[in-house]
Write an enzyme that holds these catalytic residues in place. Structure first.
Site, PDB file in Angstrom:
ATOM      1  N   SER A  64       2.914   0.091  -1.117  1.00 14.07           N
ATOM      2  CA  SER A  64       3.181   1.307  -1.876  1.00 14.07           C
ATOM      3  C   SER A  64       2.187   2.396  -1.497  1.00 14.07           C
ATOM      4  CB  SER A  64       3.089   1.036  -3.374  1.00 14.07           C
ATOM      5  OG  SER A  64       3.019   2.274  -4.055  1.00 14.07           O
ATOM      6  N   HIS A  75       6.915   1.574   0.769  1.00  8.66           N
ATOM      7  CA  HIS A  75       7.438   1.824  -0.579  1.00  8.66           C
ATOM      8  C   HIS A  75       6.947   3.200  -1.027  1.00  8.66           C
ATOM      9  CE1 HIS A  75       8.931   0.427  -4.519  1.00  8.66           C
ATOM     10  NE2 HIS A  75       7.884   1.042  -5.041  1.00  8.66           N
ATOM     11  N   ASP A 110       6.886   5.911  -3.957  1.00 11.23           N
ATOM     12  CA  ASP A 110       7.056   6.041  -5.406  1.00 11.23           C
ATOM     13  C   ASP A 110       7.185   7.500  -5.818  1.00 11.23           C
ATOM     14  OD1 ASP A 110       6.873   3.335  -6.511  1.00 11.23           O
ATOM     15  OD2 ASP A 110       4.859   3.324  -5.663  1.00 11.23           O
ATOM     16  N   MET A 142       7.865  10.086  -8.783  1.00  8.47           N
ATOM     17  CA  MET A 142       7.786  10.151 -10.258  1.00  8.47           C
ATOM     18  C   MET A 142       7.933  11.593 -10.719  1.00  8.47           C
ATOM     19  SD  MET A 142       4.441   7.800 -10.858  1.00  8.47           S
ATOM     20  CE  MET A 142       4.215   6.239 -10.017  1.00  8.47           C
ATOM     21  N   HIS A 195      11.506   4.513  -4.189  1.00  8.91           N
ATOM     22  CA  HIS A 195      11.614   4.120  -5.603  1.00  8.91           C
ATOM     23  C   HIS A 195      11.642   5.390  -6.449  1.00  8.91           C
ATOM     24  CE1 HIS A 195       9.579   1.648  -9.100  1.00  8.91           C
ATOM     25  NE2 HIS A 195      10.771   2.107  -9.431  1.00  8.91           N
ATOM     26  N   MET A 234      11.606   7.053  -9.647  1.00  9.70           N
ATOM     27  CA  MET A 234      11.326   6.954 -11.085  1.00  9.70           C
ATOM     28  C   MET A 234      11.565   8.343 -11.677  1.00  9.70           C
ATOM     29  SD  MET A 234       7.980   4.527 -10.792  1.00  9.70           S
ATOM     30  CE  MET A 234       7.714   4.952  -9.101  1.00  9.70           C
ATOM     31  N   MET A 242      10.248  -4.609 -12.194  1.00  8.45           N
ATOM     32  CA  MET A 242       8.910  -4.059 -12.433  1.00  8.45           C
ATOM     33  C   MET A 242       8.059  -5.082 -13.185  1.00  8.45           C
ATOM     34  SD  MET A 242       8.927  -1.076 -11.061  1.00  8.45           S
ATOM     35  CE  MET A 242       7.198  -0.841 -11.488  1.00  8.45           C
ATOM     36  N   ASP A 248       7.563  -5.367  -8.065  1.00  6.62           N
ATOM     37  CA  ASP A 248       6.674  -4.209  -7.932  1.00  6.62           C
ATOM     38  C   ASP A 248       5.748  -4.094  -9.137  1.00  6.62           C
ATOM     39  OD1 ASP A 248       5.573  -1.704  -7.392  1.00  6.62           O
ATOM     40  OD2 ASP A 248       7.439  -0.597  -7.726  1.00  6.62           O
TER      41      ASP A 248
HETATM   42  C1  DX5 Z   1       4.292   1.830 -10.358  1.00  5.99           C
HETATM   43  C2  DX5 Z   1       4.854   1.904  -8.950  1.00  5.99           C
HETATM   44  C3  DX5 Z   1       4.323   0.846  -8.063  1.00  5.99           C
HETATM   45  C4  DX5 Z   1       2.835   0.880  -7.877  1.00  5.99           C
HETATM   46  C5  DX5 Z   1       2.337  -0.414  -7.342  1.00  5.99           C
HETATM   47  O1  DX5 Z   1       4.877   2.778 -11.136  1.00  5.99           O
HETATM   48  O2  DX5 Z   1       6.256   1.801  -8.971  1.00  5.99           O
HETATM   49  O3  DX5 Z   1       4.992   0.831  -6.817  1.00  5.99           O
HETATM   50  O4  DX5 Z   1       2.437   1.914  -7.031  1.00  5.99           O
HETATM   51  O5  DX5 Z   1       0.966  -0.353  -7.261  1.00  5.99           O
HETATM   52  P1  DX5 Z   1       0.046  -1.650  -7.441  1.00  5.99           P
HETATM   53  O6  DX5 Z   1       0.434  -2.596  -6.357  1.00  5.99           O
HETATM   54  O7  DX5 Z   1      -1.324  -1.088  -7.269  1.00  5.99           O
HETATM   55  O8  DX5 Z   1       0.319  -2.198  -8.807  1.00  5.99           O
HETATM   56 ZN    ZN Z   2       7.292   1.389  -7.037  1.00  3.44          ZN
END
Ligand code: DX5
Ligand code: ZN
Length: 235
Positions: free
Chosen positions: A17, A42, A44, A46, A75, A77, A146, A184
């Site tokens: 990630s 990956h 992320d 948000m 991903h 979110m 998750m 994840d």
């Molecule tokens: C959380 C994200 C994850 C996160 C994982 O909201 O979707 O992908 O970055 O990070 P670690 O591996 O540090 O928990």
């Molecule tokens: Zn993620």
């Protein structure tokens, strides 16, 4: 463009990630994680609405696409994945995973992403039961479970989500579906074993890869080795 089918079933795939990378030198960090043996990246996204944090969007992903041939595991979110599906595909997403808790029509979102030529994943927060996604399993390519509350990297792994992984693995096997299972949140060289044991095959890891004290190559190989030690308990 790559497809999930390029990754043989039964093998463990690591998807680092980027959220845990140094945003001041993303090019270098991606080159390093690629050399370390990661097969996916990956990403992320948000929006400060579906989750209580804001990260980055398509304008950050697009220039990375030009420099990387890794599978882009995006991903989303965000509240309105349908509205932004094209933008993320054009930025280089190979797979777009959106949340079952989002405001959009789920079937329409799946269809729109597929129509753009990308693969589709659906994710769910810890409080959402696996059954919420069961009706869509025959239309999608991946489920993302998750194991933290989405929004932040570096949180502790929620072992109480392992039965959810098992429930998906059981349902996918029972219906003989071609759906991959990704996990994840808080995945590291210890927790990855349980993830593999409960049926996950694609392991997202942020902190455990980008901030590993012994470097990314050690991190990726430890994750793969640890996960491969176990055969899945649940078939
Ligand atoms: C959380 C994200 C994850 C996160 C994982 O909201 O979707 O992908 O970055 O990070 P670690 O591996 O540090 O928990
Ligand atoms: Zn993620």
């Amino acid at each position: 463009m790559s497809k999930l089918a390029d990754f043989p079933k039964g093998s463990i795939v690591v998807s680092p990630s980027l959220l845990a990378a140094d945003f001041g030198k993303l090019d270098e960090q991606i080159a390093e994680v690629t050399a370390a043996g990661a097969e996916m990246l990956h990403l992320d996204v948000m929006d400060g609405a579906l989750v209580p944090n804001i990260s980055f969007g398509a304008p950050v992903i697009k220039p990375l696409r030009k420099k990387s041939s890794l599978f882009f595991d995006v991903h989303l979110m965000i509240e309105h994945p349908l509205r932004y599906a094209r933008m993320f595909r054009e930025a280089g997403a190979d797979l777009e995973t959106f949340h079952i808790e989002c405001a959009d029509d789920i079937d329409a979102t799946i269809a729109a992403i597929h129509a753009l030529g990308a693969e589709v994943g659906i994710s769910l927060k810890p409080a959402t039961p696996a059954e919420a996604i069961f009706p869509y399993l025959d239309k999608i390519d991946m489920v993302l479970v998750m194991t933290v509350e989405p929004g932040f990297g570096g949180q502790s792994f929620m072992a109480d989500q392992l039965p959810k992984l098992a429930a998906f693995r059981k349902e996918i096997t029972r219906r003989n579906l071609n759906v991959r299972l990704e996990v994840d949140g808080g995945v590291d060289e210890k927790t990855v074993r349980e993830c593999a044991a409960y049926g996950a095959e694609i392991m997202v890891a942020g902190t455990a890869v980008f901030r590993h004290p012994e470097g990314m190559a050690t991190a990726v190989s430890r994750l793969k080795d640890a996960a491969s030690l176990l055969n899945t308990k649940v078939q």
